[in-house]
Design a protein around this motif. Structure first.
Motif, PDB file in Angstrom:
ATOM      1  N   PHE A 241       5.577  -2.490  -2.710  1.00 19.71           N
ATOM      2  CA  PHE A 241       6.303  -3.536  -1.988  1.00 19.71           C
ATOM      3  C   PHE A 241       7.790  -3.465  -2.281  1.00 19.71           C
ATOM      4  O   PHE A 241       8.625  -3.595  -1.375  1.00 19.71           O
ATOM      5  N   THR A 242       8.146  -3.258  -3.553  1.00 20.83           N
ATOM      6  CA  THR A 242       9.558  -3.196  -3.925  1.00 20.83           C
ATOM      7  C   THR A 242      10.257  -2.035  -3.246  1.00 20.83           C
ATOM      8  O   THR A 242      11.363  -2.183  -2.697  1.00 20.83           O
ATOM      9  N   LEU A 243       9.635  -0.867  -3.274  1.00 22.41           N
ATOM     10  CA  LEU A 243      10.217   0.297  -2.607  1.00 22.41           C
ATOM     11  C   LEU A 243      10.356   0.058  -1.106  1.00 22.41           C
ATOM     12  O   LEU A 243      11.395   0.348  -0.502  1.00 22.41           O
ATOM     13  N   SER A 244       9.317  -0.483  -0.499  1.00 24.72           N
ATOM     14  CA  SER A 244       9.306  -0.680   0.951  1.00 24.72           C
ATOM     15  C   SER A 244      10.389  -1.642   1.407  1.00 24.72           C
ATOM     16  O   SER A 244      11.168  -1.334   2.318  1.00 24.72           O
ATOM     17  N   ILE A 245      10.448  -2.804   0.780  1.00 23.78           N
ATOM     18  CA  ILE A 245      11.346  -3.840   1.276  1.00 23.78           C
ATOM     19  C   ILE A 245      12.798  -3.427   1.142  1.00 23.78           C
ATOM     20  O   ILE A 245      13.627  -3.689   2.025  1.00 23.78           O
ATOM     21  N   VAL A 246      13.141  -2.737   0.058  1.00 20.89           N
ATOM     22  CA  VAL A 246      14.534  -2.314  -0.125  1.00 20.89           C
ATOM     23  C   VAL A 246      14.936  -1.294   0.934  1.00 20.89           C
ATOM     24  O   VAL A 246      16.013  -1.392   1.540  1.00 20.89           O
ATOM     25  N   PHE A 247      14.079  -0.321   1.215  1.00 21.43           N
ATOM     26  CA  PHE A 247      14.421   0.682   2.217  1.00 21.43           C
ATOM     27  C   PHE A 247      14.378   0.096   3.632  1.00 21.43           C
ATOM     28  O   PHE A 247      15.173   0.492   4.493  1.00 21.43           O
ATOM     29  N   GLN A 248      13.483  -0.843   3.895  1.00 22.25           N
ATOM     30  CA  GLN A 248      13.395  -1.420   5.233  1.00 22.25           C
ATOM     31  C   GLN A 248      14.618  -2.264   5.570  1.00 22.25           C
ATOM     32  O   GLN A 248      15.022  -2.346   6.737  1.00 22.25           O
ATOM     33  N   LEU A 249      15.214  -2.900   4.561  1.00 23.60           N
ATOM     34  CA  LEU A 249      16.368  -3.758   4.823  1.00 23.60           C
ATOM     35  C   LEU A 249      17.578  -2.967   5.311  1.00 23.60           C
ATOM     36  O   LEU A 249      18.530  -3.550   5.829  1.00 23.60           O
ATOM     37  N   ALA A 250      17.552  -1.667   5.151  1.00 16.17           N
ATOM     38  CA  ALA A 250      18.685  -0.847   5.562  1.00 16.17           C
ATOM     39  C   ALA A 250      18.681  -0.523   7.049  1.00 16.17           C
ATOM     40  O   ALA A 250      19.743  -0.363   7.657  1.00 16.17           O
ATOM     41  N   HIS A 251      17.494  -0.430   7.664  1.00 16.42           N
ATOM     42  CA  HIS A 251      17.419   0.122   9.023  1.00 16.42           C
ATOM     43  C   HIS A 251      16.563  -0.677  10.000  1.00 16.42           C
ATOM     44  O   HIS A 251      16.711  -0.492  11.214  1.00 16.42           O
TER      45      HIS A 251
ATOM     46  N   LEU B 254       0.807  -1.223   0.000  1.00 18.64           N
ATOM     47  CA  LEU B 254       0.000   0.000   0.000  1.00 18.64           C
ATOM     48  C   LEU B 254       0.839   1.272   0.000  1.00 18.64           C
ATOM     49  O   LEU B 254       0.285   2.374  -0.101  1.00 18.64           O
ATOM     50  N   LEU B 255       2.182   1.141   0.099  1.00 17.43           N
ATOM     51  CA  LEU B 255       3.018   2.328   0.239  1.00 17.43           C
ATOM     52  C   LEU B 255       2.820   3.321  -0.893  1.00 17.43           C
ATOM     53  O   LEU B 255       2.625   4.518  -0.651  1.00 17.43           O
ATOM     54  N   TYR B 256       2.857   2.862  -2.127  1.00 15.70           N
ATOM     55  CA  TYR B 256       2.807   3.778  -3.269  1.00 15.70           C
ATOM     56  C   TYR B 256       1.471   4.519  -3.318  1.00 15.70           C
ATOM     57  O   TYR B 256       1.434   5.736  -3.513  1.00 15.70           O
ATOM     58  N   ILE B 257       0.380   3.787  -3.124  1.00 16.78           N
ATOM     59  CA  ILE B 257      -0.941   4.424  -3.158  1.00 16.78           C
ATOM     60  C   ILE B 257      -1.096   5.426  -2.016  1.00 16.78           C
ATOM     61  O   ILE B 257      -1.579   6.553  -2.213  1.00 16.78           O
ATOM     62  N   SER B 258      -0.686   5.033  -0.808  1.00 14.61           N
ATOM     63  CA  SER B 258      -0.831   5.942   0.330  1.00 14.61           C
ATOM     64  C   SER B 258       0.075   7.160   0.169  1.00 14.61           C
ATOM     65  O   SER B 258      -0.289   8.281   0.573  1.00 14.61           O
ATOM     66  N   TRP B 259       1.234   6.965  -0.440  1.00  8.01           N
ATOM     67  CA  TRP B 259       2.168   8.057  -0.683  1.00  8.01           C
ATOM     68  C   TRP B 259       1.533   9.108  -1.596  1.00  8.01           C
ATOM     69  O   TRP B 259       1.554  10.299  -1.313  1.00  8.01           O
TER      70      TRP B 259
END
Length: 354
Positions: A240-250, A168-173
């Motif tokens: 999902f792609t945007l979220s998972i990549v950024f979440q793996l950093a922190h 839902l990240l892209y739509i909510s963004w």
């Protein structure tokens, strides 16, 4: 709320900057992107245009259209990783106007480069993993992302349902969080700097353009039902792609979530060491993953040197790793992406049950 204050810079940061500057002086390379990055940008943007035109104006069969929507969602995320991200940091090109064009791809895709600059470049990069300040950690009440956030009963299962919210990240963004920041004039608890008349016009102009390109025109060309299915699928893949990549950093097991002193708001570490403790790399030996995610698997390098293009991170990683070893500081990394994903899931489970 008073913002956290970091300890005075230590010798580690000065030495690291000296060695990095020496590398660029010795090699004669610019700290910005190169011809290969421009080629990648042209490829990704061309792919997006081709997919959009084919889906909207040529109406492929349902199965083929859904496959193209999945691919389009991936391309949207890759443009964010490889083009917009470097452009927003001013590292895409040595030419300022080209950096602005790269950053403005976010506006065309429905977001706001102004809000991104405040949220990501200013707040996230300065106050990484500090709960209550770093807006990236705020998925409440749906998920608990730090030990200091309140825990609800449903969080026990967040390691199972996190994928739904990431989709839902892209739509909510596009449709919610940008507007929330615009009208509240805040990025989380941090005040948003005043917007000029031009900033307001760009915000609303591109929001309207996005509605026309991705909502009104497709509905007119293919109909409500096909558009809704395609839009939801594309948005879910991108989100999902945007979220998972950024979440793996922190938000992995190795990452720290430092808390400032309750009254003085002082942090224990200086800014550079804070970045080391709150950030982790993944799959840095994989050229394929590095190419796809725009070097965002080198998050340690990116957080220490956000104004240097990701094309230089593989070389910088050797300098940073060696300097960390000499100073006895952590250099956190997962050798494979699947290990980082597993650690993120384990972290979510821990936060849900702690």
């Amino acid at each position: 709320m008073l913002l956290p204050k970091f300890a005075p810079p230590r010798s580690f940061h000065a030495e690291l900057k000296r060695r990095t500057a020496e590398y660029f002086q010795t090699t004669g390379k610019a700290q910005t992107g190169n011809a290969s990055l421009l080629g990648k940008a042209a490829l990704l943007l061309g792919a997006l245009v081709a997919l959009y035109v084919h889906l909207v104006f040529f109406t492929p069969a349902a199965g083929w259209a859904l496959a193209e929507c999945v691919l389009m969602g991936g391309v949207l995320a890759l443009i964010g990783f490889n083009v917009m991200h470097d452009g927003a940091h001013g590292s895409f090109s040595r030419h300022g106007w080209l950096n602005k064009v790269a950053a403005f791809t976010l506006n065309v895709l429905g977001g706001s480069s102004y809000m991104w600059d405040a949220k990501h470049n200013t707040v996230h990069h300065m106050y990484t993993n500090i709960d209550g300040v770093d807006d990236d950690l705020d998925i409440r009440p749906w998920m608990r992302m730090t030990p200091d956030q309140p825990r609800h009963r449903a969080h026990r299962f967040q390691h199972l349902y996190f994928g739904f919210f990431y989709c839902l990240l892209y739509i909510s963004w596009i449709f919610f969080t940008d507007y929330q920041k615009y009208f509240s004039r805040k990025i989380g608890s941090v005040d948003l700097k005043p917007m000029s008349t031009n900033d307001h016009l760009i915000f609303w102009g591109f929001k309207l353009l996005n509605l026309g390109l991705y909502v009104a025109l497709p509905i007119y060309m293919v109909g409500w039902g096909p558009w809704l299915a395609g839009f939801l699928l594309t948005s879910a893949v991108a989100g999902f792609t945007l979220s998972i990549v950024f979440q793996l950093a922190h938000t992995v097991e190795q990452a720290a979530f430092p808390v400032p002193h309750e009254t003085t708001r002082k942090m224990e570490d200086d800014w550079a060491i804070h970045q080391l403790r709150t950030t982790a790399n993944f799959a840095t030996d994989s050229r394929v993953i590095s190419w796809l995610v725009g070097g965002l698997n080198f998050q340690v390098e990116h957080h220490l040197f956000p104004k240097i293009s990701h094309v230089h991170y593989p070389k910088l990683s050797k300098i940073i790793r060696q300097t960390c070893e000499e100073f006895g500081l952590p250099y956190q990394e997962y050798p494979k992406m699947r290990y980082a994903v597993a650690s993120h899931v384990a972290f979510l489970r821990q936060m849900g049950r702690a």
